[in-house]
Design an enzyme around this catalytic site. Sequence first.
Site, PDB file in Angstrom:
ATOM      1  N   PHE A   1      30.495  45.217  14.406  1.00  0.00           N
ATOM      2  CA  PHE A   1      30.614  44.493  12.896  1.00  0.00           C
ATOM      3  C   PHE A   1      30.387  45.760  11.940  1.00  0.00           C
ATOM      4  O   PHE A   1      29.275  46.455  12.282  1.00  0.00           O
ATOM      5  CB  PHE A   1      29.578  43.697  12.504  1.00  0.00           C
ATOM      6  N   GLU A   2      31.236  46.124  10.784  1.00  0.00           N
ATOM      7  CA  GLU A   2      31.099  46.901   9.898  1.00  0.00           C
ATOM      8  C   GLU A   2      31.716  46.516   8.672  1.00  0.00           C
ATOM      9  O   GLU A   2      33.020  45.807   8.662  1.00  0.00           O
ATOM     10  CB  GLU A   2      31.737  48.346  10.125  1.00  0.00           C
ATOM     11  N   ILE A   3      31.146  46.530   7.404  1.00  0.00           N
ATOM     12  CA  ILE A   3      31.899  46.345   6.426  1.00  0.00           C
ATOM     13  C   ILE A   3      31.582  47.815   5.652  1.00  0.00           C
ATOM     14  O   ILE A   3      30.378  48.433   5.439  1.00  0.00           O
ATOM     15  CB  ILE A   3      31.437  45.446   5.274  1.00  0.00           C
TER      16      ILE A   3
END
Length: 347
Positions: free
Chosen positions: A234-236
Amino acid sequence: EAGKVPPTTPNTQNGLGPATASGEHMNATFVTLARNSDIWEIARSIRQVEDRFNRKFHYDWVFLNDDEFNDEFKKVTTSLVSGKTKYGKIPTEHWSFPDFIDQDKAAQVREEMKEKKIIYGDSISYRHMCRYESGFFFRHPLMLDYEWYWRVEPSVELFCDIDYDTFKFMADNKKKYSFVLSLYEYVETIPTLWDAVKNFTAAHPEHVVEGNSMGFLSDDDGKTYNHCHFWSNFEIGNLNWLRSSAYIDYFTSLDHAGGFFYERWGDAPVHSIAAALMLKKEEIHFFNDIAYYHVPFTHCPTGEKTRLDLKCHCNPKDNFDWNGYSCTSRFFEVNGMTKPEGYEKEQ
Ligand code: GDP
Ligand code: MN
């Protein structure tokens, strides 16, 4: 015209703006690296991201693959995504051994790691994947149009509604990188990563910012690495940061050190160390309100009010954050943050 029923939902396909009245549409995309065989696992992830978030915002989705995507993959994913979908093939030079790598030495390492039963230790493709996610996805031609990305992997789950534009949140609050789960890396996969980082910072002290998060990475002010990292499935984050000369110099330096092939460096510690040293600590965000699962860990907000307000369906007992193997407590300490309501119950 009597009897003609107007459509109750607008056709949101292909780039009509966000459904929220107030929202300005950000220059952002989802991005997924996948194989054709991942189709049903990525379909599950997309469906959840759409139901909990993107049906309200209609952001694009870029799919990248070292092979050509087939028609079935494109058909199914396009039907699920409420924004535009784009499909890219990764250029061979970004998914192969660079010429400075000794392939015999790399093969010998894979053999040794296989005997030691290190996860993905004998895999070539996993190493290409980690190197690609570390140094190339943000430079793919399809990604150059965007400033923000949200990485999504197959078989992940989202457990709470996300009613605001997370990309706009990042921009408005001057955030460049974000996470939901953090943990300790298997040391066998990165024995010399920290040495390579120290060689880089010695050669490029100008890329290490004041007010960074060294305290998240090290308990002795940088002498040794404590193996804490943000979980990068998960990365933003901000693509311009990854495309900056600071990050590119960092990646290039690590790449030449050889550890993507002579060890099994993951993109999670590589991104995390960069974020912790080359961003100001306020530029890294912990999304407590994005409840998330990727095997085998869950982030579920411990505060009951948050969970009810956001219609969450995760069990707070599954929350990993305040467990001894998580580094999230350390992140809170480094940033002088107060832990969310209910955290003591899960320690
Ligand atoms: P894990 O989460 O570390 O167990 O690794 P995954 O198997 O989930 O792989 C990480 C990401 O890279 C996922 O989005 C996969 O779909 C993708 N991926 C892994 N290996 C390959 C590969 O050989 N080719 C392509 N195109 N994608 C891959
Ligand atoms: Mn995965």
